[in-house]
Design an enzyme around this catalytic site. Sequence first.
Site, short mmCIF file in Angstrom:
data_model
loop_
_atom_site.label_atom_id
_atom_site.label_comp_id
_atom_site.label_asym_id
_atom_site.label_seq_id
_atom_site.Cartn_x
_atom_site.Cartn_y
_atom_site.Cartn_z
N THR A 10 0.84 -1.20 0.00
CA THR A 10 0.00 0.00 0.00
C THR A 10 0.87 1.25 0.00
OG1 THR A 10 -1.66 -1.24 1.21
CG2 THR A 10 -1.86 1.15 1.25
N TYR A 50 -11.97 -5.65 -5.31
CA TYR A 50 -13.10 -4.96 -5.96
C TYR A 50 -14.39 -5.57 -5.39
CZ TYR A 50 -15.97 -2.71 -9.51
OH TYR A 50 -16.92 -1.96 -10.15
N TYR A 69 -1.93 -10.77 3.62
CA TYR A 69 -1.86 -9.33 3.92
C TYR A 69 -3.28 -8.88 4.29
CZ TYR A 69 -0.65 -4.37 2.77
OH TYR A 69 -0.42 -3.01 2.77
N LYS A 92 0.93 -10.28 7.23
CA LYS A 92 1.10 -8.91 7.65
C LYS A 92 -0.28 -8.34 7.96
CE LYS A 92 1.76 -4.22 6.25
NZ LYS A 92 1.77 -3.23 5.18
#
Lengths: 303, 303, 303, 303
Positions: free
Chosen positions: B48, B111, B137, B165
Amino acid sequence: MFTKPLRGIIPPVITPMIDNDTLDVIGLENLLNRMIKGGVSGVFILGTSGEAQNISYNVRKELIKETCRIVEKRIPVLVGITDTSFSESLLLAANAALYGADALVAAPPYYFAPGQAELIQYYNDLANQLPLPLFLYNMPSHVKVMIEPETVLALSENPNIIGLKDSSANGVYFQKLIYLLRNKPEFTLLCGPEEMTAEVILMGGHGGVNGGANLFPELYVALYDAAASKDFEKLAELQSQVLRVSLSLYNIGKYASSYIKGVKTALNLLGVCSDYMAEPFHKFKDAERAVVKKKLIELGLDI
Amino acid sequence: MFTKPLRGIIPPVITPMIDNDTLDVIGLENLLNRMIKGGVSGVFILGTSGEAQNISYNVRKELIKETCRIVEKRIPVLVGITDTSFSESLLLAANAALYGADALVAAPPYYFAPGQAELIQYYNDLANQLPLPLFLYNMPSHVKVMIEPETVLALSENPNIIGLKDSSANGVYFQKLIYLLRNKPEFTLLCGPEEMTAEVILMGGHGGVNGGANLFPELYVALYDAAASKDFEKLAELQSQVLRVSLSLYNIGKYASSYIKGVKTALNLLGVCSDYMAEPFHKFKDAERAVVKKKLIELGLDI
Amino acid sequence: MFTKPLRGIIPPVITPMIDNDTLDVIGLENLLNRMIKGGVSGVFILGTSGEAQNISYNVRKELIKETCRIVEKRIPVLVGITDTSFSESLLLAANAALYGADALVAAPPYYFAPGQAELIQYYNDLANQLPLPLFLYNMPSHVKVMIEPETVLALSENPNIIGLKDSSANGVYFQKLIYLLRNKPEFTLLCGPEEMTAEVILMGGHGGVNGGANLFPELYVALYDAAASKDFEKLAELQSQVLRVSLSLYNIGKYASSYIKGVKTALNLLGVCSDYMAEPFHKFKDAERAVVKKKLIELGLDI
Amino acid sequence: MFTKPLRGIIPPVITPMIDNDTLDVIGLENLLNRMIKGGVSGVFILGTSGEAQNISYNVRKELIKETCRIVEKRIPVLVGITDTSFSESLLLAANAALYGADALVAAPPYYFAPGQAELIQYYNDLANQLPLPLFLYNMPSHVKVMIEPETVLALSENPNIIGLKDSSANGVYFQKLIYLLRNKPEFTLLCGPEEMTAEVILMGGHGGVNGGANLFPELYVALYDAAASKDFEKLAELQSQVLRVSLSLYNIGKYASSYIKGVKTALNLLGVCSDYMAEPFHKFKDAERAVVKKKLIELGLDI
């Protein structure tokens, strides 16, 4: 080019596939020809119903090429270029122009949630570099942000932004758009959800981008016609049919993806195209497929 | 390969760019060498903070290549392959393997919001086809769904899924993971938010993927060391510094993107790399840049 | 009055009831005496776990009176006055003062979502009219808004606002509070979720308002003590037990109310008090009750 | 009793107050008589616009009494009994019956978010104990849950549940209700948002519970009449006026409460009643009041 505003039913075409990397070209041909025969005013490929985000860029480009080839200018082709990457949106747009599509459609970038000022700059930057005119695409459930009515009004000043498709199901939002854009009669306002397309047409909207028109294009075209001509008797009957389809087919299975799975399974049962779903989704198993079949029979289909 | 679990600070590397399609390779070199000198245990690119979703696939591939070249096996390189398209994730992973990266990282497709059963199938399908081991993640603010603790437990059975993570900032979530995975001591649990990394280490977590380590790698490495060695006196001082950085630099400007803008502007002011932001975002203008400068000086930086 | 900051475990007391309008006074006596014997530092009645919003004002007032009578000043009594109506909060507070409670607790009004500036004015107006000191109560999942860290800092200037209970489970939020309030050592910071109470104590928080302490007060008091004294060996064992309780008892049944139902059913099975739930909720039926019983036996309880 | 379904405009009456504990009875009289003169089909007190949750039970009871006295059976009086406490809802209902109100309205309990099965049991338990018939009230933005269409269908079997007011602004939701309840022609379906009331009437809904009808009752009654008689020429003009009011007055100031503040300030400027707001809100200050005045003048009001 098409007359503005674009009116009528423009189905958000599902993407027939054989596997994750292979288009079902024959299925696509069946599907598009069936829609055109059904009287639709255009087709919109690579939208949410088209699983655009889930298929590879190669398949997306092939879909653009094949759709333009099959449609052969009989009706306008709108191509979704929604992407988190500006550069990839431009590449998709270049392909759309190359193969003869008529317009582009873009929802906001959907990983980071942009603010309204960021949206205005983004859409202007994008529209200014696009080879074809652009429809905005409001899809807050997937994208996390609304394109606020005032943002749409600001963006309507850009000559390359020619309309909007709204999939928010928010009636207040749509009425604000109709009011704010009353002095731009060429700016097209399209409604996503088929359950509320009729009322939007009655109030001055221009058309519907209705998923059910993949299955029953004539029904949605007739609904549009009845609403546009204010034939309330016909409209009542057609609206009931539209609601029956929606309540029968779109909530089988328990995930957000159940609507597309329902449509694809029904199309497969009707002999139109494959029901393969791109990862991360998977087509219905036998149990759900049997439910879809039962529902189609209850809807009067002869399968 | 690295020892499992992976411990320490693994910065989520920002992506230095000159424009939308051009990597700032010299800036990247400065940035990575500065981190390695600062003692980090690995680097995570295309997350990100790296604006992965906003940059083109060509730039993503170049970034993988250049990072592997610069790092030169001194520390592990983790590569984000988060994508809505399964096929594109595989292509990114193939590039990561080709250039010598050590592991991959993937948030859920972002999405459509998948259900937990869909996530289990998706991640198993993906991991089974990947050439390198995979970290999950968890990033619900951007992705709309949590990877639930029980889902992580189920996925930890896959030998190619080696860690997670977490960027949810949810303390209960992380403690549930530590407990549920207590019999898998090699499964790495990493904490995204730097403000809560210390406590997570104290409780048994393995490391931090902290954005601030782009700026001040030594600080976060020292924080990790103090927490890992339970040196509470040092920890109190370092935690205060970490909070000062967070409260000074991450909330300038009013959008969700302000954290990355703050980090990039600060890096530019420190002479490390360019502050260009990929569309749909834009680097800070002079007014915000001046605020970042003032804050850096208040933090004791000599610029 | 109690020493500030208030430290240790302050259970959010569930409300034993016989029916919608009748308190289970004997059950309450059992419950409170068991807690005090278990070493808790205070009790918090009329919070979320206490179903405060769901019980009538008459029962709420009786609960205040009976709790103060039973506790008999042995430990501080904190009384929830969270209400959408300012006047009703004042009335509850007047009752709390009348019967000898020690402090009040208020989450933001929870019908309309107030802005941060509105919250500052609201809490100052409220605290200025209250007969007892006030704890803020951050509970965004039920209330829809966070009391932002900067808002807490501003409100900490009011001498009648003496602390905060955080039930957000957001670790970054709590660390920001610890940092921002570092110069107000008497301002109490309490953690709601028991799964993350240990780490919060390690980092400088003052205590836990843990629902599980209704069931096993000694366990949570021991957890607090181990964390406060940084006895990591004991802490690891106790944290595991706390997680086992959480994962065993709080997710039976499928609704948001399952946590309270689990606690009440367990208390009933342990012979402490009635398991009646106020409308709109209903106590577990036999099937779920059997699961709770099985889980309690697995936890080593002799029932 | 009124004829079912209840048709026309039923304003959600704002609550004129002098201070937190004192009703502005003269203002209420002005307001109600103005509405009745304007042709409304009923009034709904103690809804969201009426700040019901923010005012004390004493004021709520006085409001019920005074409204029934002033209305004097000229039109039906609907009384909001929305509460998190079942017992308090019953008490409010008893007052409504005592003073001669005609029906009750209840949104779901709004602290804990109930599941759909819990909602069905809750509403049936409630309706079975109420002295007057009940309207459901769908208000997800404040209450956190939708009353799903299938839940409404199930509840419509209860003879004491006679209708629903929907404030979700979700057009698909309303059309599903119209379809699912097509065999219950006496079940009243009312639309909250005034911007979409016209289309709902066109499609078969029965009326509007429109906040703007506090200000301009004739306008909304005329809108209803034009829609009900399908006079599209008049409707277009009236819909424009309704949108002008909405876009002019409801978004001044920046909080969720700005709609009510706008309406109350405008009513005060029109000389109808006080603009006091119950805590936690506060009436507009001079700057925002000046904006409201300017907007009213632009709307053609002579003030």
